[in-house]
Design a protein around this motif. Structure first.
Motif, PDB file in Angstrom:
ATOM      1  N   TYR A   8     -60.451  40.592 -53.655  1.00  0.00           N
ATOM      2  CA  TYR A   8     -61.599  40.731 -52.742  1.00  0.00           C
ATOM      3  C   TYR A   8     -62.432  39.456 -52.660  1.00  0.00           C
ATOM      4  O   TYR A   8     -63.631  39.512 -52.406  1.00  0.00           O
ATOM      5  CB  TYR A   8     -62.476  41.908 -53.210  1.00  0.00           C
ATOM      6  CG  TYR A   8     -61.789  43.240 -53.031  1.00  0.00           C
ATOM      7  CD1 TYR A   8     -61.340  43.647 -51.778  1.00  0.00           C
ATOM      8  CD2 TYR A   8     -61.580  44.090 -54.106  1.00  0.00           C
ATOM      9  CE1 TYR A   8     -60.687  44.867 -51.612  1.00  0.00           C
ATOM     10  CE2 TYR A   8     -60.941  45.313 -53.945  1.00  0.00           C
ATOM     11  CZ  TYR A   8     -60.507  45.687 -52.696  1.00  0.00           C
ATOM     12  OH  TYR A   8     -59.874  46.903 -52.528  1.00  0.00           O
ATOM     13  N   LYS A   9     -61.786  38.306 -52.870  1.00  0.00           N
ATOM     14  CA  LYS A   9     -62.582  37.066 -52.919  1.00  0.00           C
ATOM     15  C   LYS A   9     -63.301  36.784 -51.590  1.00  0.00           C
ATOM     16  O   LYS A   9     -64.443  36.321 -51.591  1.00  0.00           O
ATOM     17  CB  LYS A   9     -61.751  35.882 -53.409  1.00  0.00           C
ATOM     18  CG  LYS A   9     -60.588  35.453 -52.543  1.00  0.00           C
ATOM     19  CD  LYS A   9     -59.920  34.231 -53.186  1.00  0.00           C
ATOM     20  CE  LYS A   9     -58.835  33.609 -52.342  1.00  0.00           C
ATOM     21  NZ  LYS A   9     -57.854  34.491 -51.721  1.00  0.00           N
ATOM     22  N   ASP A  10     -62.675  37.115 -50.457  1.00  0.00           N
ATOM     23  CA  ASP A  10     -63.334  36.873 -49.151  1.00  0.00           C
ATOM     24  C   ASP A  10     -64.537  37.792 -48.979  1.00  0.00           C
ATOM     25  O   ASP A  10     -65.567  37.401 -48.442  1.00  0.00           O
ATOM     26  CB  ASP A  10     -62.347  37.099 -48.000  1.00  0.00           C
ATOM     27  CG  ASP A  10     -61.251  36.048 -48.002  1.00  0.00           C
ATOM     28  OD1 ASP A  10     -61.455  34.988 -48.634  1.00  0.00           O
ATOM     29  OD2 ASP A  10     -60.185  36.295 -47.404  1.00  0.00           O
ATOM     30  N   LEU A  11     -64.365  39.024 -49.444  1.00  0.00           N
ATOM     31  CA  LEU A  11     -65.447  40.010 -49.335  1.00  0.00           C
ATOM     32  C   LEU A  11     -66.626  39.617 -50.243  1.00  0.00           C
ATOM     33  O   LEU A  11     -67.792  39.700 -49.841  1.00  0.00           O
ATOM     34  CB  LEU A  11     -64.892  41.378 -49.738  1.00  0.00           C
ATOM     35  CG  LEU A  11     -65.738  42.606 -49.454  1.00  0.00           C
ATOM     36  CD1 LEU A  11     -66.090  42.704 -47.980  1.00  0.00           C
ATOM     37  CD2 LEU A  11     -64.993  43.865 -49.875  1.00  0.00           C
ATOM     38  N   ILE A  12     -66.310  39.175 -51.436  1.00  0.00           N
ATOM     39  CA  ILE A  12     -67.353  38.745 -52.374  1.00  0.00           C
ATOM     40  C   ILE A  12     -68.116  37.557 -51.771  1.00  0.00           C
ATOM     41  O   ILE A  12     -69.345  37.512 -51.774  1.00  0.00           O
ATOM     42  CB  ILE A  12     -66.729  38.359 -53.751  1.00  0.00           C
ATOM     43  CG1 ILE A  12     -66.125  39.592 -54.409  1.00  0.00           C
ATOM     44  CG2 ILE A  12     -67.771  37.732 -54.674  1.00  0.00           C
ATOM     45  CD1 ILE A  12     -65.224  39.306 -55.605  1.00  0.00           C
ATOM     46  N   LYS A  13     -67.361  36.629 -51.188  1.00  0.00           N
ATOM     47  CA  LYS A  13     -67.971  35.439 -50.560  1.00  0.00           C
ATOM     48  C   LYS A  13     -68.863  35.884 -49.401  1.00  0.00           C
ATOM     49  O   LYS A  13     -69.985  35.389 -49.241  1.00  0.00           O
ATOM     50  CB  LYS A  13     -66.844  34.525 -50.061  1.00  0.00           C
ATOM     51  CG  LYS A  13     -67.313  33.181 -49.564  1.00  0.00           C
ATOM     52  CD  LYS A  13     -66.120  32.184 -49.545  1.00  0.00           C
ATOM     53  CE  LYS A  13     -66.498  30.893 -48.830  1.00  0.00           C
ATOM     54  NZ  LYS A  13     -66.269  30.960 -47.380  1.00  0.00           N
ATOM     55  N   PHE A  14     -68.373  36.847 -48.628  1.00  0.00           N
ATOM     56  CA  PHE A  14     -69.152  37.351 -47.495  1.00  0.00           C
ATOM     57  C   PHE A  14     -70.516  37.863 -47.967  1.00  0.00           C
ATOM     58  O   PHE A  14     -71.550  37.543 -47.387  1.00  0.00           O
ATOM     59  CB  PHE A  14     -68.377  38.472 -46.779  1.00  0.00           C
ATOM     60  CG  PHE A  14     -69.136  39.084 -45.637  1.00  0.00           C
ATOM     61  CD1 PHE A  14     -69.048  38.557 -44.356  1.00  0.00           C
ATOM     62  CD2 PHE A  14     -69.969  40.188 -45.854  1.00  0.00           C
ATOM     63  CE1 PHE A  14     -69.777  39.112 -43.308  1.00  0.00           C
ATOM     64  CE2 PHE A  14     -70.695  40.747 -44.803  1.00  0.00           C
ATOM     65  CZ  PHE A  14     -70.591  40.207 -43.529  1.00  0.00           C
ATOM     66  N   SER A  50     -66.055  45.475 -40.121  1.00  0.00           N
ATOM     67  CA  SER A  50     -66.235  44.030 -39.917  1.00  0.00           C
ATOM     68  C   SER A  50     -66.135  43.249 -41.237  1.00  0.00           C
ATOM     69  O   SER A  50     -66.254  42.032 -41.244  1.00  0.00           O
ATOM     70  CB  SER A  50     -67.594  43.767 -39.256  1.00  0.00           C
ATOM     71  OG  SER A  50     -68.626  44.030 -40.197  1.00  0.00           O
ATOM     72  N   LEU A  51     -65.925  43.955 -42.336  1.00  0.00           N
ATOM     73  CA  LEU A  51     -65.897  43.289 -43.644  1.00  0.00           C
ATOM     74  C   LEU A  51     -64.469  42.933 -44.042  1.00  0.00           C
ATOM     75  O   LEU A  51     -63.576  43.784 -43.962  1.00  0.00           O
ATOM     76  CB  LEU A  51     -66.511  44.201 -44.713  1.00  0.00           C
ATOM     77  CG  LEU A  51     -67.968  44.625 -44.479  1.00  0.00           C
ATOM     78  CD1 LEU A  51     -68.407  45.625 -45.540  1.00  0.00           C
ATOM     79  CD2 LEU A  51     -68.885  43.419 -44.475  1.00  0.00           C
ATOM     80  N   PRO A  52     -64.242  41.691 -44.468  1.00  0.00           N
ATOM     81  CA  PRO A  52     -62.868  41.282 -44.795  1.00  0.00           C
ATOM     82  C   PRO A  52     -62.264  42.102 -45.943  1.00  0.00           C
ATOM     83  O   PRO A  52     -62.844  42.177 -47.016  1.00  0.00           O
ATOM     84  CB  PRO A  52     -63.027  39.801 -45.200  1.00  0.00           C
ATOM     85  CG  PRO A  52     -64.487  39.582 -45.436  1.00  0.00           C
ATOM     86  CD  PRO A  52     -65.226  40.615 -44.653  1.00  0.00           C
TER      87      PRO A  52
END
Ligand code: HPA
Length: 273
Positions: A8-14, A50-52
């Motif tokens: 979930y690295k993209d989500l965490i970054k988001f 809308s969340l990666p």
């Protein structure tokens, strides 16, 4: 096995880039209880679509939104809609809201759900504070995920429900003159409701309410060190207790009827934290 921080690295970054504030309390709003989000002051909302990497909700009554809201100066993260194992998702996906709440720095979480009564003294419209649960299988499955969420082995002691948080919820109910039952939540995967025989077995084994969520969330958030409590809204009689056939509309209709009481209780709880 899946490394959640990598997966979930993209989500965490988001969330790192879009976090309006660090929430003090997370609330997972169960079937038909999502409307609570409308009754507080919302600063920012995200549609989960809308969340990666966020799994999409497939059920009526589960909107799929994450709200950053405030009530009486308390900062909240609200999950409107949840992810169920019976939708075909994996357990690491089902616990994603908990993982997000944890990553935003939130230390307290209230889980809510709709459940069928098992105890003969529980009726549609009742609220039940969960004092224990049964979920042996998913609990086993989950333990392999705990370490991968960055939790050290030595912290693997399940502290659910939080006795201090439960105390606050009981006091809030008392102050609002809301009857709050207490009991054991019995998990089954679903998606079909239990049979009358299964409800009977659940009762014999000590269950008070039956549902298809919450246990994996409670295990995960407790292991992550979040103070965790959970409330069931009894939306229907468990199979075989009443002569009427069960349907999902019973669940949403009762949740609608209980909305005002539920909102009042949750708001009092928020004020007291
Ligand atoms: N059984 C399982 N899950 C449920 C029920 C039920 O009777 N009602 C709402 N969620």
């Amino acid at each position: 096995m899946m490394d959640l921080n990598f997966k979930y690295k993209d989500l965490i970054k988001f969330f790192e880039e879009n976090l309006p504030f660090k929430p003090e309390l997370a609330i997972i709003l169960g079937s038909g209880l999502g409307e609570f989000a409308k009754s507080v002051n919302t600063k920012k909302s995200f549609s989960t679509s809308s969340l990666p990497g966020y799994p999409s909700s497939t059920i009526e009554g589960h909107a799929g939104k994450i709200h950053f809201s405030e009530y009486e100066g308390k900062k909240l993260i609200l999950f409107e809609g949840r992810i169920h194992l019976y939708e075909g998702y994996k357990i690491y996906q089902c616990i994603l809201p908990i993982f997000i709440a944890h990553k935003t720095g939130c230390k307290k979480i209230l889980l809510t759900n709709a459940a069928g009564s098992v105890d003969f003294n529980f009726h549609p419209g009742d609220l039940m504070l969960i004092n224990s649960f049964n979920g042996i299988n998913i609990k086993k499955e989950l333990t392999s995920l705990i370490g991968l969420a960055g939790v050290e082995e030595k912290n693997r002691i399940l502290d659910f429900p939080s006795s201090s948080f439960n105390k606050k919820i009981k006091t809030a109910a008392l102050n609002e003159m809301i009857e709050l039952k207490e009991g054991v939540y019995w998990y089954s995967k679903g998606p079909s409701y239990e049979t009358p025989a299964e409800i009977k077995m659940t009762r014999i084994c000590g269950g008070d309410a039956a549902g298809m969520s919450t246990v994996h969330e409670a295990v995960f958030s407790s292991y992550l060190g979040m103070e965790t409590s959970a409330i069931s809204c009894i939306t229907n009689y468990g199979a075989g207790i009443s002569k009427n056939k069960l349907s999902h509309s019973d669940v949403t209709e009762t949740a609608e009827r209980v909305k005002e009481k539920f909102e009042r209780l949750i708001k009092k709880v928020i004020s007291s934290i």
